[in-house]
Scaffold this active site. Structure first.
Site, PDB file in Angstrom:
ATOM      1  N   LYS A   1       0.839  -1.201   0.000  1.00  0.00           N
ATOM      2  CA  LYS A   1       0.000   0.000   0.000  1.00  0.00           C
ATOM      3  C   LYS A   1       0.877   1.255   0.000  1.00  0.00           C
ATOM      4  O   LYS A   1       0.669   2.175  -0.765  1.00  0.00           O
ATOM      5  CB  LYS A   1      -0.909  -0.045   1.225  1.00  0.00           C
ATOM      6  CG  LYS A   1      -1.854   1.124   1.354  1.00  0.00           C
ATOM      7  CD  LYS A   1      -2.739   0.942   2.565  1.00  0.00           C
ATOM      8  CE  LYS A   1      -3.440   2.238   2.891  1.00  0.00           C
ATOM      9  NZ  LYS A   1      -4.210   2.175   4.132  1.00  0.00           N
TER      10      LYS A   1
ATOM     11  N   GLU B   1      10.609  -4.861   4.166  1.00  0.00           N
ATOM     12  CA  GLU B   1      10.607  -6.268   3.773  1.00  0.00           C
ATOM     13  C   GLU B   1      10.237  -6.421   2.297  1.00  0.00           C
ATOM     14  O   GLU B   1      10.909  -7.129   1.531  1.00  0.00           O
ATOM     15  CB  GLU B   1       9.587  -7.064   4.611  1.00  0.00           C
ATOM     16  CG  GLU B   1       9.950  -7.225   6.068  1.00  0.00           C
ATOM     17  CD  GLU B   1       9.393  -6.117   6.950  1.00  0.00           C
ATOM     18  OE1 GLU B   1       9.153  -4.991   6.429  1.00  0.00           O
ATOM     19  OE2 GLU B   1       9.211  -6.361   8.149  1.00  0.00           O
TER      20      GLU B   1
ATOM     21  N   GLU C   1      -3.895  -6.365  15.382  1.00  0.00           N
ATOM     22  CA  GLU C   1      -3.394  -5.062  14.934  1.00  0.00           C
ATOM     23  C   GLU C   1      -4.508  -4.017  15.083  1.00  0.00           C
ATOM     24  O   GLU C   1      -4.244  -2.846  15.327  1.00  0.00           O
ATOM     25  CB  GLU C   1      -2.913  -5.147  13.473  1.00  0.00           C
ATOM     26  CG  GLU C   1      -1.977  -4.004  13.081  1.00  0.00           C
ATOM     27  CD  GLU C   1      -1.216  -4.255  11.774  1.00  0.00           C
ATOM     28  OE1 GLU C   1      -0.089  -4.766  11.825  1.00  0.00           O
ATOM     29  OE2 GLU C   1      -1.752  -3.926  10.703  1.00  0.00           O
TER      30      GLU C   1
ATOM     31  N   HIS D   1      -5.133 -33.113  18.671  1.00  0.00           N
ATOM     32  CA  HIS D   1      -3.983 -33.919  19.093  1.00  0.00           C
ATOM     33  C   HIS D   1      -2.800 -33.037  19.460  1.00  0.00           C
ATOM     34  O   HIS D   1      -1.678 -33.525  19.569  1.00  0.00           O
ATOM     35  CB  HIS D   1      -3.600 -34.885  17.970  1.00  0.00           C
ATOM     36  CG  HIS D   1      -4.710 -35.833  17.625  1.00  0.00           C
ATOM     37  ND1 HIS D   1      -4.861 -37.052  18.237  1.00  0.00           N
ATOM     38  CD2 HIS D   1      -5.762 -35.697  16.783  1.00  0.00           C
ATOM     39  CE1 HIS D   1      -5.937 -37.658  17.752  1.00  0.00           C
ATOM     40  NE2 HIS D   1      -6.508 -36.841  16.871  1.00  0.00           N
TER      41      HIS D   1
ATOM     42  N   LYS E   1      10.119  -0.697  13.856  1.00  0.00           N
ATOM     43  CA  LYS E   1      10.646  -0.424  12.512  1.00  0.00           C
ATOM     44  C   LYS E   1      11.723   0.659  12.590  1.00  0.00           C
ATOM     45  O   LYS E   1      12.773   0.556  11.966  1.00  0.00           O
ATOM     46  CB  LYS E   1       9.537   0.086  11.586  1.00  0.00           C
ATOM     47  CG  LYS E   1       8.514  -0.933  11.159  1.00  0.00           C
ATOM     48  CD  LYS E   1       7.578  -0.305  10.129  1.00  0.00           C
ATOM     49  CE  LYS E   1       6.311  -1.090   9.942  1.00  0.00           C
ATOM     50  NZ  LYS E   1       5.301  -0.416   9.132  1.00  0.00           N
TER      51      LYS E   1
HETATM   52  O1  F6P Z   1       2.901  -3.889   9.930  1.00  0.00           O
HETATM   53  C1  F6P Z   1       2.272  -2.704   9.654  1.00  0.00           C
HETATM   54  C2  F6P Z   1       1.688  -2.624   8.305  1.00  0.00           C
HETATM   55  O2  F6P Z   1       1.509  -1.283   8.028  1.00  0.00           O
HETATM   56  C3  F6P Z   1       0.389  -3.390   8.145  1.00  0.00           C
HETATM   57  O3  F6P Z   1      -0.701  -2.737   8.667  1.00  0.00           O
HETATM   58  C4  F6P Z   1       0.343  -3.571   6.672  1.00  0.00           C
HETATM   59  O4  F6P Z   1      -0.595  -4.525   6.303  1.00  0.00           O
HETATM   60  C5  F6P Z   1       1.777  -3.975   6.404  1.00  0.00           C
HETATM   61  O5  F6P Z   1       2.530  -3.178   7.286  1.00  0.00           O
HETATM   62  C6  F6P Z   1       2.258  -3.821   5.000  1.00  0.00           C
HETATM   63  O6  F6P Z   1       2.194  -2.508   4.564  1.00  0.00           O
HETATM   64  P1  F6P Z   1       2.328  -2.118   3.044  1.00  0.00           P
HETATM   65  O7  F6P Z   1       1.196  -2.736   2.307  1.00  0.00           O
HETATM   66  O8  F6P Z   1       2.268  -0.624   3.014  1.00  0.00           O
HETATM   67  O9  F6P Z   1       3.651  -2.631   2.555  1.00  0.00           O
END
Ligand code: F6P
Length: 539
Positions: free
Chosen positions: A209, A215, A355, A386, A506
């Site tokens: 987003k 990552e 969250e 189990h 972060k």
């Molecule tokens: O871990 C926080 C967060 O902002 C989540 O809410 C979100 O789903 C995820 O990181 C990934 O964010 P993005 O889609 O902006 O990479």
């Protein structure tokens, strides 16, 4: 209009629930069932292909009515209205919360800042549909002219968990494309996926987003560099697409503007699988199935919006959960799907639930002195029977559990299905009734072993029985939990749609990253300094 901001514990119904709790907390459900032959019928909601039995809970009609009053006192109806009508209910981030608009019919209207967002949503859906069809039919090809065989979804959190869970859950409906998910910044994750890929036939879907997530950008760069070992820069346009609100950064990454699927800031990451974030879902199961998923969710939206609270599935489940969390002080809830397909469901729900509602400041900005958020965990039955069921049956902790089952098996193996469902029903019955000392004695148990074999029972469960696992029923189920999250956030008087709690770690990680490899180490606590120095000292 802002959300109501009523401290729940100051309400009349909360105080009455507290008094009521004192007198009913030890009641055994077994007795409640014996006293009222109609109990199961009274506490069951039948809606569409859902059969939701919440009678195996430590509630009476009075509890239920008081909980319903609580919902009214905190102005839940008005809050639902505010959410669906696009008001800025994510006040701390100044945003509307409209994942529901993503699954609303084409002809509906939904306004954000005075503009109807539905036409834009439809346009993106068309783009998803066209793209999906081209990839699935083989009309879209890679840089050597071969059709695509593999899709790699690169994202994390809401940009991974939703699509990954849905693709896994709907694998019965999958087409020939093989899907992979890369999320962890752990390089071993991406490298294990790379081992399975052929650059000529792999399509990469970068989902972020914000397009700032460490990552995702690291994994996307690693995969791009790996890809460029076999292909030229101009091949990126054929093999990389992105889903994001941050068009500029996607372009700087090298992705062609025509390959960008937009999303909007009024879609929260953990509620985004209904948007273009679900592109991998659409690719994996085909656009029609993706549409069915959305339409199932839309049906649940209508139910949630219009149904009386007492027969409103998400509202009822949320209220019961509040009863355990805030009065019984239960710390966690288990979600046990009796379907191996829903293997990733609890993991997915963890982000949505924790969250959203892991908050300790209320909507007035004040610290909270009551419990919010529930720990959520679970694994499919019968495997979990189990593994951890011993603790649920005979441990000291109260763990309310949702049992989710499907009346029909997809592969139609009736022998297995009957065994599965017999376990599904038996477990909730066992949790309800337990086993008395007399029953244990009657089994001829040696006297010194008797106490160990007694089950107190009185362990609460909800049974959510659905006809069949399909894109539509899965859509309903996911939306049901989304709305449960919303209801609980409203009652706890918290903001469910921000996630500032994930930021601190972060920030510190990027500071520490700079301190590797000989750079000056800044001030840390002695534990962190020692660990950092230890890591730096290694060859
Ligand atoms: O871990 C926080 C967060 O902002 C989540 O809410 C979100 O789903 C995820 O990181 C990934 O964010 P993005 O889609 O902006 O990479």
């Amino acid at each position: 209009m802002a959300l109501p901001s009523i401290n729940p514990i100051t309400t009349d119904s909360w105080k009455r629930l507290q008094e009521h709790f004192k007198t009913t907390k030890d009641a055994h459900m077994k007795d409640l069932f014996a006293q009222d032959k109609e109990r199961a019928n009274k506490f069951t909601i039948k809606w569409d292909d859902f059969y939701v039995d919440f009678s195996k809970n430590r509630i009476t009609e009075e509890t239920f009515n008081l909980l319903l009053e609580l919902a009214n006192e905190v102005k839940l109806k008005e809050a639902i209205q505010s959410q669906f009508s696009g008001e800025i209910i994510n006040q701390t981030e100044g945003r509307a919360v409209l994942h529901t608009a993503l699954r609303a019919p084409k002809t509906s209207e939904c306004y954000v800042d005075g503009a109807n967002v539905i036409p834009e949503v439809s346009q993106v859906k068309q783009k998803i549909e066209q793209f999906t069809n081209e990839v699935v039919n083989g009309d879209r090809k890679g840089f050597t002219g071969k059709t695509f065989t593999d899709i790699v979804n690169i994202g994390i959190g809401g940009s991974d968990l939703g699509p990954a869970m849905v693709v896994d859950s709907l694998q019965y409906y999958k087409n020939h494309l093989t899907t992979h998910f890369v999320s962890n910044v752990d390089g071993d994750h991406v490298n294990e996926v790379i081992k399975k890929l052929n650059p000529e036939t792999t399509l990469f879907v970068v989902v972020s987003k914000t397009f700032t997530t460490q990552e995702t950008l690291s994994n996307a760069n690693t995969l791009k560099n790996w890809f460029l070992k076999s292909a030229g820069e101009d091949a990126i346009a054929k093999h990389f697409v992105a889903v994001s609100t941050n068009i500029q950064s996607v372009k700087s990454f090298g992705i062609d503007e025509t390959n960008i699927f937009p999303m909007w800031d009024w879609v929260g990451g953990r509620f985004s699988l209904w948007s273009a974030v679900g592109l991998t879902i659409s690719l994996a199961v085909g656009y029609n199935n993706f549409e069915s998923l959305l339409s199932g969710a839309n049906k649940m939206d209508d139910h949630f919006k219009n149904e009386d609270f007492k027969t409103n599935i998400p509202v009822v489940l949320a209220l019961i959960s509040i009863w355990y969390n805030n009065f019984f002080k239960a710390e966690s809830e288990a979600v046990i799907p009796y379907s191996q397909y829903l293997n990733q469901f609890a993991t997915y729900l963890q982000q949505g639930i924790m969250e959203s509602n892991g908050k300790s400041i209320d909507r007035n900005g004040n610290p909270i002195d009551y419990e919010t958020g529930t720990l959520i965990w679970g694994e499919p039955g019968t495997n979990s029977q189990h593994a951890f069921f011993q603790l649920i049956h005979q441990g000291t902790k109260l763990i309310p559990a949702d049992f989710i089952g499907f009346t029909k098996s997809l592969h139609g193996n009736q022998d297995h299905q009957d065994k599965l469902i017999s376990n599904f029903l038996a477990q909730t019955e066992a949790l309800l009734n337990g086993k008395t000392e007399q029953e244990v004695i009657a089994e001829g148990t040696a006297s010194d072993i008797i106490p160990f074999k007694v089950f107190k029972g009185n362990k609460p469960t909800n049974t959510i029985f659905i006809n069949k696992l399909s894109p539509e029923s899965l859509g309903k189920l996911i939306a049901m939990y989304e709305h449960k999250i919303f209801v609980q956030g409203i009652i706890w008087n918290i903001f469910s749609y921000d996630q500032f709690g994930v930021e601190l770690g972060k920030q510190l990680a990027s500071k520490i990253l700079k301190e590797f490899n000989g750079s000056a180490i800044s001030d840390h606590d002695s534990s962190t300094s020692n660990l950092l120095n230890y890591y730096n000292s290694l060859e």
